[in-house]
Design a protein around this motif. Structure first.
Motif, PDB file in Angstrom:
ATOM      1  N   PRO A 122     -19.276 -26.665 -93.402  1.00  0.00           N
ATOM      2  CA  PRO A 122     -20.063 -27.779 -92.865  1.00  0.00           C
ATOM      3  C   PRO A 122     -19.723 -29.086 -93.588  1.00  0.00           C
ATOM      4  O   PRO A 122     -19.602 -29.115 -94.818  1.00  0.00           O
ATOM      5  N   MET A 123     -19.543 -30.157 -92.809  1.00  0.00           N
ATOM      6  CA  MET A 123     -19.224 -31.458 -93.380  1.00  0.00           C
ATOM      7  C   MET A 123     -19.948 -32.537 -92.601  1.00  0.00           C
ATOM      8  O   MET A 123     -20.096 -32.424 -91.378  1.00  0.00           O
ATOM      9  N   PRO A 124     -20.410 -33.582 -93.273  1.00  0.00           N
ATOM     10  CA  PRO A 124     -21.034 -34.700 -92.556  1.00  0.00           C
ATOM     11  C   PRO A 124     -20.027 -35.367 -91.636  1.00  0.00           C
ATOM     12  O   PRO A 124     -18.841 -35.471 -91.977  1.00  0.00           O
ATOM     13  N   PRO A 125     -20.456 -35.815 -90.453  1.00  0.00           N
ATOM     14  CA  PRO A 125     -19.555 -36.552 -89.571  1.00  0.00           C
ATOM     15  C   PRO A 125     -18.940 -37.741 -90.299  1.00  0.00           C
ATOM     16  O   PRO A 125     -19.586 -38.395 -91.108  1.00  0.00           O
ATOM     17  N   ARG A 126     -17.659 -37.983 -90.031  1.00  0.00           N
ATOM     18  CA  ARG A 126     -16.875 -39.084 -90.578  1.00  0.00           C
ATOM     19  C   ARG A 126     -16.280 -38.785 -91.951  1.00  0.00           C
ATOM     20  O   ARG A 126     -15.528 -39.593 -92.481  1.00  0.00           O
ATOM     21  N   ASP A 127     -16.633 -37.652 -92.547  1.00  0.00           N
ATOM     22  CA  ASP A 127     -15.971 -37.278 -93.796  1.00  0.00           C
ATOM     23  C   ASP A 127     -14.524 -36.901 -93.495  1.00  0.00           C
ATOM     24  O   ASP A 127     -14.231 -36.235 -92.495  1.00  0.00           O
ATOM     25  N   LEU A 128     -13.603 -37.314 -94.390  1.00  0.00           N
ATOM     26  CA  LEU A 128     -12.196 -36.948 -94.226  1.00  0.00           C
ATOM     27  C   LEU A 128     -12.022 -35.440 -94.353  1.00  0.00           C
ATOM     28  O   LEU A 128     -12.552 -34.825 -95.284  1.00  0.00           O
ATOM     29  N   LEU A 129     -11.287 -34.851 -93.420  1.00  0.00           N
ATOM     30  CA  LEU A 129     -10.914 -33.452 -93.574  1.00  0.00           C
ATOM     31  C   LEU A 129      -9.847 -33.366 -94.662  1.00  0.00           C
ATOM     32  O   LEU A 129      -8.977 -34.236 -94.755  1.00  0.00           O
ATOM     33  N   PRO A 130      -9.896 -32.336 -95.508  1.00  0.00           N
ATOM     34  CA  PRO A 130      -9.023 -32.289 -96.690  1.00  0.00           C
ATOM     35  C   PRO A 130      -7.541 -32.123 -96.338  1.00  0.00           C
ATOM     36  O   PRO A 130      -7.164 -31.250 -95.570  1.00  0.00           O
ATOM     37  N   LEU A 131      -6.730 -32.968 -96.947  1.00  0.00           N
ATOM     38  CA  LEU A 131      -5.279 -32.898 -96.840  1.00  0.00           C
ATOM     39  C   LEU A 131      -4.707 -32.463 -98.184  1.00  0.00           C
ATOM     40  O   LEU A 131      -5.338 -32.652 -99.221  1.00  0.00           O
ATOM     41  N   ARG A 132      -3.520 -31.922 -98.156  1.00  0.00           N
ATOM     42  CA  ARG A 132      -2.892 -31.464 -99.391  1.00  0.00           C
ATOM     43  C   ARG A 132      -1.385 -31.436 -99.212  1.00  0.00           C
ATOM     44  O   ARG A 132      -0.863 -31.560 -98.098  1.00  0.00           O
ATOM     45  N   LEU A 133      -0.685 -31.275-100.349  1.00  0.00           N
ATOM     46  CA  LEU A 133       0.750 -31.046-100.285  1.00  0.00           C
ATOM     47  C   LEU A 133       1.030 -29.738 -99.552  1.00  0.00           C
ATOM     48  O   LEU A 133       0.159 -28.857 -99.518  1.00  0.00           O
ATOM     49  N   PRO A 134       2.210 -29.594 -98.962  1.00  0.00           N
ATOM     50  CA  PRO A 134       2.560 -28.294 -98.372  1.00  0.00           C
ATOM     51  C   PRO A 134       2.375 -27.191 -99.397  1.00  0.00           C
ATOM     52  O   PRO A 134       2.548 -27.414-100.604  1.00  0.00           O
ATOM     53  N   GLN A 135       2.005 -26.002 -98.945  1.00  0.00           N
ATOM     54  CA  GLN A 135       1.706 -24.903 -99.854  1.00  0.00           C
ATOM     55  C   GLN A 135       2.863 -24.605-100.787  1.00  0.00           C
ATOM     56  O   GLN A 135       2.676 -24.098-101.893  1.00  0.00           O
ATOM     57  N   ASP A 136       4.085 -24.951-100.344  1.00  0.00           N
ATOM     58  CA  ASP A 136       5.248 -24.739-101.199  1.00  0.00           C
ATOM     59  C   ASP A 136       5.192 -25.633-102.432  1.00  0.00           C
ATOM     60  O   ASP A 136       5.809 -25.339-103.455  1.00  0.00           O
TER      61      ASP A 136
ATOM     62  N   LYS B  10      -7.532 -39.590-106.690  1.00  0.00           N
ATOM     63  CA  LYS B  10      -6.251 -38.874-106.676  1.00  0.00           C
ATOM     64  C   LYS B  10      -6.154 -37.853-105.542  1.00  0.00           C
ATOM     65  O   LYS B  10      -5.316 -36.954-105.578  1.00  0.00           O
ATOM     66  N   ARG B  11      -6.997 -37.980-104.541  1.00  0.00           N
ATOM     67  CA  ARG B  11      -6.913 -37.058-103.411  1.00  0.00           C
ATOM     68  C   ARG B  11      -6.028 -37.653-102.321  1.00  0.00           C
ATOM     69  O   ARG B  11      -5.913 -38.879-102.183  1.00  0.00           O
ATOM     70  N   VAL B  12      -5.399 -36.786-101.543  1.00  0.00           N
ATOM     71  CA  VAL B  12      -4.591 -37.222-100.408  1.00  0.00           C
ATOM     72  C   VAL B  12      -5.536 -37.672 -99.295  1.00  0.00           C
ATOM     73  O   VAL B  12      -6.399 -36.898 -98.858  1.00  0.00           O
ATOM     74  N   VAL B  13      -5.396 -38.911 -98.845  1.00  0.00           N
ATOM     75  CA  VAL B  13      -6.330 -39.450 -97.853  1.00  0.00           C
ATOM     76  C   VAL B  13      -5.661 -39.775 -96.520  1.00  0.00           C
ATOM     77  O   VAL B  13      -6.358 -40.070 -95.539  1.00  0.00           O
TER      78      VAL B  13
END
Length: 230
Positions: free
Chosen positions: A190-204, A70-73
């Motif tokens: 710190p994140m392993p290379p190739r891990d998706l950077l976290p996306l989310r709905l707009p703060q609103d 259920k995460r934004v990818v």
């Protein structure tokens, strides 16, 4: 199309990749996409976490959700009948990912019965892939996708152009401008290379409210839930 494990690489491969990454960093710093350090303010942008997108008249935005987590990818943008899918990944400090990822995309498309051409495009070396599909009448056909990649400081941004923008540079101009103005927010975690950077709905948290605050951007929509992004 998911990234696989890193292959064993020769010393010369690493040297070539570092050289290409350095050139990409230099060009990117002046033409975009940009790192947050170059554009620290989110004013005028839709803030989706790791990716900030400048509003543009007629631009539609969809967030794609992974079914299992259920995460934004991914973020998909639609403009004038064409699309642009965006994903941002963590990357090593010392080298870029785009050279190796191009090889993986080519191999993956080949195993599906498609073909790939490497071209010198707007954002450096790009891939134009012909992906086999079945038409509604049952006949075999191809769908064309254009892959672009930008290596930034500790991040990698991938874009996939679809529709007319995949084959027609004039039709792609609007979405190319959107891609060029993207700001990537790597963060300090710190994140392993190739891990998706976290996306989310707009703060609103409301698509309609986000659109109202960002003139030139249609309502933010939740896209289809997906198990793989390619």
């Amino acid at each position: 199309m998911a990234f696989g494990r890193r292959k064993t690489r020769t010393n010369q491969d690493a040297v070539d990749n570092v050289a290409e990454s350095s050139e990409n960093h230099s060009e990117k710093a002046s033409t975009g996409p940009f790192d947050e350090e170059a554009h620290p303010s989110a004013e005028g942008y839709v803030d989706l976490g790791a990716i900030r997108i400048a509003a543009r008249e007629g631009l539609q935005l969809r967030l794609e959700v992974e079914e299992s987590t259920k995460r934004v990818v991914a973020v998909t943008l639609d403009l004038n009948g064409s699309s642009l899918q965006l994903q941002a990944f963590a990357a090593p400090k010392s080298e870029g990912l785009w050279g190796e990822i191009r090889e993986q995309i080519s191999e993956s498309v080949g195993t599906q019965g498609g073909g790939v051409d490497a071209v010198d495009g707007t954002f450096g070396t790009e891939l134009v892939a012909k992906l086999p599909v079945q038409a509604p009448d049952g006949t075999a056909g191809y769908r064309v996708a254009r892959f672009v990649g930008v290596d930034g400081p500790r991040w990698f941004l991938r874009g996939v152009f679809g529709g007319s923008a995949a084959v027609d540079r004039e039709a792609a101009a609007g979405l190319e401008e959107v891609f060029r103005n993207i700001v990537v927010v790597r963060g300090d975690v710190p994140m392993p290379p190739r891990d998706l950077l976290p996306l989310r709905l707009p703060q609103d948290a409301s698509g309609a409210a986000a659109a109202a605050q960002s003139p030139g951007l249609d309502e933010v929509k939740r896209g289809p839930e997906v198990t793989k992004i390619g």
